[in-house]
Design an enzyme around this catalytic site. Sequence first.
Site, PDB file in Angstrom:
ATOM      1  N   GLY A  79       0.867  -1.178   0.000  1.00 15.93           N
ATOM      2  CA  GLY A  79       0.000   0.000   0.000  1.00 15.93           C
ATOM      3  C   GLY A  79       0.904   1.228   0.000  1.00 15.93           C
ATOM      4  N   ASP A 113      -1.523   4.827  -6.215  1.00 15.67           N
ATOM      5  CA  ASP A 113      -0.082   4.674  -5.969  1.00 15.67           C
ATOM      6  C   ASP A 113       0.703   5.854  -6.518  1.00 15.67           C
ATOM      7  OD1 ASP A 113      -1.239   1.767  -6.087  1.00 15.67           O
ATOM      8  OD2 ASP A 113       0.594   1.754  -4.883  1.00 15.67           O
TER       9      ASP A 113
HETATM   10  O1  MRU Z   1       0.553  -4.037  -4.560  1.00 15.87           O
HETATM   11  P1  MRU Z   1      -0.045  -3.269  -3.426  1.00 15.87           P
HETATM   12  O2  MRU Z   1      -0.878  -4.109  -2.524  1.00 15.87           O
HETATM   13  O3  MRU Z   1       0.981  -2.452  -2.680  1.00 15.87           O
HETATM   14  O4  MRU Z   1      -1.030  -2.233  -4.134  1.00 15.87           O
HETATM   15  C1  MRU Z   1      -1.763  -1.354  -3.345  1.00 15.87           C
HETATM   16  C2  MRU Z   1      -2.684  -0.504  -4.118  1.00 15.87           C
HETATM   17  O5  MRU Z   1      -2.724  -0.521  -5.324  1.00 15.87           O
HETATM   18  C3  MRU Z   1      -3.511   0.477  -3.325  1.00 15.87           C
HETATM   19  O6  MRU Z   1      -4.754   0.669  -3.929  1.00 15.87           O
HETATM   20  C4  MRU Z   1      -2.760   1.829  -3.277  1.00 15.87           C
HETATM   21  O7  MRU Z   1      -1.462   1.645  -2.808  1.00 15.87           O
HETATM   22  C5  MRU Z   1      -3.453   2.810  -2.428  1.00 15.87           C
HETATM   23  S1  MRU Z   1      -3.273   2.418  -0.720  1.00 15.87           S
HETATM   24  C6  MRU Z   1      -3.904   3.617   0.251  1.00 15.87           C
END
Ligand code: MRU
Length: 363
Positions: free
Chosen positions: A65, A253
């Site tokens: 995240g 992200d």
């Molecule tokens: O691969 P991840 O689990 O790190 O991806 C996370 C996401 O895509 C979330 O939607 C994003 O980081 C927003 S978190 C507040």
Amino acid sequence: MGYGRSTSKLAKLTTKIYSSLRTVEWKNNAVVMIDQTKLPNKLVFVKFTDYQDVANAIRTLVVRGAPAIGVSGAFGLALAALQSKAKTKEKLLEDLEKARKALFETRPTAVNLAWGLNKIMDVAKKDRDVPKIKESIIQTAKKMAEEDIETNMIMGKHGSKLFENNDTIMTHCNAGALATVGYGTALGVIRATKESGKKIKVIATETRPIMQGSRLTAFELKHDGIDVSLIPDTAVGYVMSKGLVTKVIVGADRILRTGHVFNKIGTYQVATMAKQHNIPFYVAAPLSTFDRKSNPDDVIIEQRKASEVTGIAGKKTAPDGINVINPAFDMTPPELITGIITEAGVAKPPFEESIKKLFKSRM
Ligand code: MRU
């Protein structure tokens, strides 16, 4: 190092997940984080005193995240400062730069990681005295963690005004307490909407292949008493066409100055379907998720290993030797987005202008 408790014990906790647990925190000169790869079956905490272990935890999704990895990166540099035997500022900066590079190279798409690392490097350059530099690095990283929660709560308040009584809100991936230090971005808005007294329901997508939707979003919302239904990713069109969704909210992200949003793979499909069915599509993210310099083609989309797609829980679900394409993120263009919720307010189209205004209001 890890110590765990089963989720049945967790279910007995009376407090809410976002107020009782921290996804990542600094405790007695160590970084303690929830091992998210073990959820929802076990609540296990891991403790690190070596920055290389933090880098490995980011790479292997123990912590994930965008905001959570931003703060983890900062804590990683705080550990590197403590590990350094440098007697001079120059040597300490050299050690920190080595750690910054190792932490930065773990995941390429979320801009929060670079944001967290750069903030600490800037602080490190300010003082001359080595013990003083180390102390201000630790204090800054701790402050970033506290500010993350405050930011999410402010964002939640702004966002909750966009949601109405009896809304059914779809979300994709996990943009919750577990993706931040606490409270969450998209799920923070959902929490704030519920706390404002409105009755809402949530539809969470599974989010193949890593299942952040079923393992994490469904887990944290259910635990906090928010009405949540889980659907396979393939049912997004079905539930929208049946009128079962009134609004969508996701995290991000990386957001560009033009309003292009990079988020978990599948977000683009959800946004396209929402447009098709005239359903408002919102993004919630702190200002630290904005990258106002890059263009869409500059952003590296993380490509993950084939085994995430060719098997589930160690069981083969595809023929040996099959070619696999496994991008972890995609880009949603601004024309599919109704609004971007931040701690500075809500940006609406045309995004190039409204995003600029949000940043100006912070100067
Ligand atoms: O691969 P991840 O689990 O790190 O991806 C996370 C996401 O895509 C979330 O939607 C994003 O980081 C927003 S978190 C507040």
